[in-house]
Design an enzyme around this catalytic site. Structure first.
Site, PDB file in Angstrom:
ATOM      1  N   ARG A  89      -8.863   2.239  -4.892  1.00 14.18           N
ATOM      2  CA  ARG A  89     -10.070   1.539  -4.391  1.00 14.18           C
ATOM      3  C   ARG A  89     -10.857   0.827  -5.693  1.00 14.18           C
ATOM      4  O   ARG A  89     -10.879   1.548  -6.339  1.00 14.18           O
ATOM      5  CB  ARG A  89     -11.260   2.127  -3.481  1.00 14.18           C
ATOM      6  CG  ARG A  89     -10.638   3.101  -2.419  1.00 14.18           C
ATOM      7  CD  ARG A  89     -12.078   3.843  -1.853  1.00 14.18           C
ATOM      8  NE  ARG A  89     -13.075   2.928  -1.120  1.00 14.18           N
ATOM      9  CZ  ARG A  89     -12.541   2.590   0.157  1.00 14.18           C
ATOM     10  NH1 ARG A  89     -11.619   2.790   0.874  1.00 14.18           N
ATOM     11  NH2 ARG A  89     -13.455   1.770   1.018  1.00 14.18           N
TER      12      ARG A  89
ATOM     13  N   LYS B 208     -18.520   0.480   3.772  1.00 15.11           N
ATOM     14  CA  LYS B 208     -19.304  -0.295   5.003  1.00 15.11           C
ATOM     15  C   LYS B 208     -20.314   0.374   5.738  1.00 15.11           C
ATOM     16  O   LYS B 208     -21.213  -0.281   6.135  1.00 15.11           O
ATOM     17  CB  LYS B 208     -17.929  -0.656   5.851  1.00 15.11           C
ATOM     18  CG  LYS B 208     -17.611  -1.893   5.827  1.00 15.11           C
ATOM     19  CD  LYS B 208     -16.782  -2.533   7.137  1.00 15.11           C
ATOM     20  CE  LYS B 208     -15.426  -2.281   6.782  1.00 15.11           C
ATOM     21  NZ  LYS B 208     -14.380  -2.818   7.567  1.00 15.11           N
TER      22      LYS B 208
ATOM     23  N   GLU C 203     -10.926  -3.984   9.396  1.00 15.97           N
ATOM     24  CA  GLU C 203     -11.516  -3.617  10.799  1.00 15.97           C
ATOM     25  C   GLU C 203     -12.746  -4.629  10.999  1.00 15.97           C
ATOM     26  O   GLU C 203     -13.706  -4.184   9.922  1.00 15.97           O
ATOM     27  CB  GLU C 203     -11.955  -2.271  10.747  1.00 15.97           C
ATOM     28  CG  GLU C 203     -12.419  -1.721  12.012  1.00 15.97           C
ATOM     29  CD  GLU C 203     -12.807  -0.257  12.405  1.00 15.97           C
ATOM     30  OE1 GLU C 203     -12.313   0.562  11.376  1.00 15.97           O
ATOM     31  OE2 GLU C 203     -13.303   0.279  13.255  1.00 15.97           O
TER      32      GLU C 203
END
Ligand code: ATP
Ligand code: MG
Length: 575
Positions: free
Chosen positions: A275, A285, A49
């Site tokens: 992750r 983020k 994104e």
């Protein structure tokens, strides 16, 4: 099961070539699918994104997706998941492409944006409404949350759930036409309000957001959610294996539900992996944006940041990131990787690439009393002991030199073998010197040393075979070039930032130390912008873009001492 997931990170042999065949549960699935003819070729995608810069966690996903495509003769797309106009920016779209390319990957013609599919996604939304599988809901976001229930309680149907199909179609078109304000209406899938999986309790497919989109401008005022956009975008692009992180595991039934209920022409499958988390930093983020916006760091490419741009600026080579990612493997168990492992990979790569140079970080002047006043000796020094092709250079030596302040002690303790009164040491590539005198200022601080040298030890060895216990780096005063060094420590002062209070309170205030009056040998002034350097005994350094002709600036990428390798050696019972 073949390809049983490994939960413990494993360090590959650093001499193992980057091309060594990799094995993990995802590659086993791909291998089997290709062998069974489920797919003719593999198509993966990396779907960021564009709401921030990429970090080293993303590098795990990037390596996985692009390398699998390469290993199995398929292709990998770069897709911007640009469905939220309020957080996304063109700057991020450009930065992400730069970073993926720098990591060594290429998406060819396959740069895609979810926003390119908005029209198709809209049509598919209409398709679901007409099939009685979606409806426009007038509940507010808060009401929807309340109606959704909890893990232990089923949800309740919205009073609008059974509104006629034609009415929903009409309202949805009017949502698109801009007749409603933000949050006034949403489109929801009609799945199962009693499902044990909350993601299936009539998830939202579209929300009204009156905001300009970086790519589509004001064309749209309704935007699809991640869940509605992601799998369908995968299908449009004929993705075969849609690889994502574990937090999406519970979304997979929904991913499949959309594909089962829409006239898509391809059938991607979603697989989840753990992750990457790294000690002493954060890979969220949201937090990274906060660090930048609140000025805790200088920007996205601040060398303290775990971003790809920050690591690049600090001097980390892309091979080291790939090597590190290969060494941690791919598994299904979340864990925190020791940042020492990353530093180990960085040293492995830089050791082979870095040119050796001498610089003195905290200079102490030494006068060599028996060295002729106007003489300069040009001494040969190897550029890289790991790479004969890097050749040699000449380093000037003269009567006055700088040595490292730390390399001298007037009253040395037992185990200090470097310079002290009466002690003989070797100057790297040069001569043996013996300290004869210590000059102090009025405050009693040492400001200069007087030494003598033995001309017979040129090159650093005594013909009579006598030994010294220390070798110091040095720089000739008359030839020295001033440089600035920026030394970095962990961005956070604890391995698990935020574990015991607000995460920002764990920021390490000493993560950057600027050393202004370093002195370096002349060759340093000619360092190309992307040439890694090892300042002997000090660490690996990279020129920083802040450099000027008068003052080169160097970032210390990593020090020389390898905590990870030492710990490994101990663990293996070397002692
Ligand atoms: P957000 O906080 O906005 O959800 P994100 O970190 O998930 O951000 P995306 O841009 O959605 O960022 O991520 C792109 C891809 O990178 C996704 O497939 C995601 O699963 C993967 N990814 C993100 N963070 C990590 C990580 N720490 N380790 C491995 N993969 C990651
Ligand atoms: Mg995400």
């Amino acid at each position: 099961m073949a390809g049983h997931p490994r939960s413990e990170p494993r360090l590959t042999d650093p001499t193992e070539p980057e091309t060594a065949e990799k094995h993990d549960f995802i590659r086993e699935i791909v291998r089997r699918d290709l062998a069974d003819g489920v797919y003719k070729s593999v198509v993966t995608r990396f779907p960021p994104e564009p709401n921030g810069y990429l970090h080293i966690g993303h590098a795990k996903s990037i390596c996985l997706n692009f390398q699998i495509a390469a290993e199995f003769g398929g292709r990998c797309h770069l897709r911007f998941d640009d469905t939220n106009p309020t957080k996304e920016e063109e700057e991020y779209i450009e930065a992400i492409q730069r970073d993926v390319r720098w990591l060594g990957f290429d998406w060819g013609d396959h740069l895609h944006l979810t926003s390119d599919y908005f029209e198709q996604l809209f049509d598919w939304a209409i398709h679901l409404i007409e099939a009685g599988k979606a409806y426009v809901d007038d509940l507010s976001a808060d009401e929807i949350r309340t109606y959704r229930g909890t893990l232990t309680e089923p949800g309740r149907d919205s009073p609008y759930r059974d509104r006629p199909v034609a009415e929903s179609v009409d309202l949805f078109r009017r949502m698109r036409a801009g007749e409603f304000g933000d949050g006034e209406k949403v489109l929801r899938a009609k799945v199962d309000m009693a499902s044990g999986n909350i993601n299936l309790r009539d998830p939202v497919l579209y929300r009204v957001i009156h905001a300009a989109h970086p790519r589509t401008g004001s064309t749209w005022c309704i935007y699809p959610t991640y869940d509605f956009a992601h799998g369908q975008s995968d299908a449009i692009e004929s993705i075969t294996h849609s690889l994502c992180t574990l937090e999406f595991e519970d979304h997979r039934p929904l991913y499949d539900w959309f594909l089962d209920n829409l006239p898509v022409t391809a059938r991607p499958r979603q697989y989840e992996f753990a992750r990457l988390n790294l000690s002493y930093t954060v890979l969220s983020k949201r937090l990274l944006i906060q660090l930048v916006q609140e000025g805790h760091v200088e920007g996205w490419d601040d060398p303290r940041m775990p971003t790809i741009a920050g690591l690049r600026r600090r001097g980390v080579p892309p091979e080291a990131i790939r090597q590190f990612i290969a060494s941690i493997g791919v598994a299904k168990a979340n864990s925190v990787v020791d940042v020492a492992m990353l530093n180990h990979a960085i040293r492995e790569v830089l050791n082979k690439k870095a040119l050796r140079r001498m610089a003195v970080m905290r200079p102490l002047k030494v006068v060599i009393e028996n060295f002729p006043e106007d003489q300069t000796d040009m001494l040969e020094a190897v550029n890289n002991p790991e790479d004969a092709s890097a050749g040699v250079r000449e380093v000037p030596f003269s009567r006055e030199i700088y040595v490292e302040r730390d390399d001298f002690m007037e009253h040395p303790p037992k185990k200090f073998f470097r310079l002290s009164p009466g002690r003989e040491v070797r100057l790297r590539y040069a001569y043996f010197i013996t300290c004869t005198d210590v000059i102090k200022n009025e405050a009693g601080e040492v400001v200069e040393l007087h030494c003598t040298y033995d001309p017979a030890t040129r090159g650093g060895n005594a013909p009579d075979g006598r030994k010294v216990k220390a070798t110091l780096h040095w720089v000739s005063v008359a030839h020295a070039k001033p440089v600035e060094a920026r030394l970095y420590d962990h961005l956070f002062s604890r391995p698990d930032p935020g574990a015991d209070g607000p995460v920002l309170e764990d920021i390490n205030p000493d993560a950057l130390e600027v050393v202004r009056d370093c002195q370096a040998e002349p060759a340093v002034a000619e360092t190309p912008a992307d040439q890694p350097i090892q300042f002997e005994r000090l660490g690996y350094f990279m020129p920083d873009p802040d450099s000027t002709t008068d003052l080169p600036v160097f970032n210390r990428t990593v020090g020389l001492r390898d905590g990870w390798a030492r710990a490994q050696a101990k663990g293996k019972g070397a002692g």
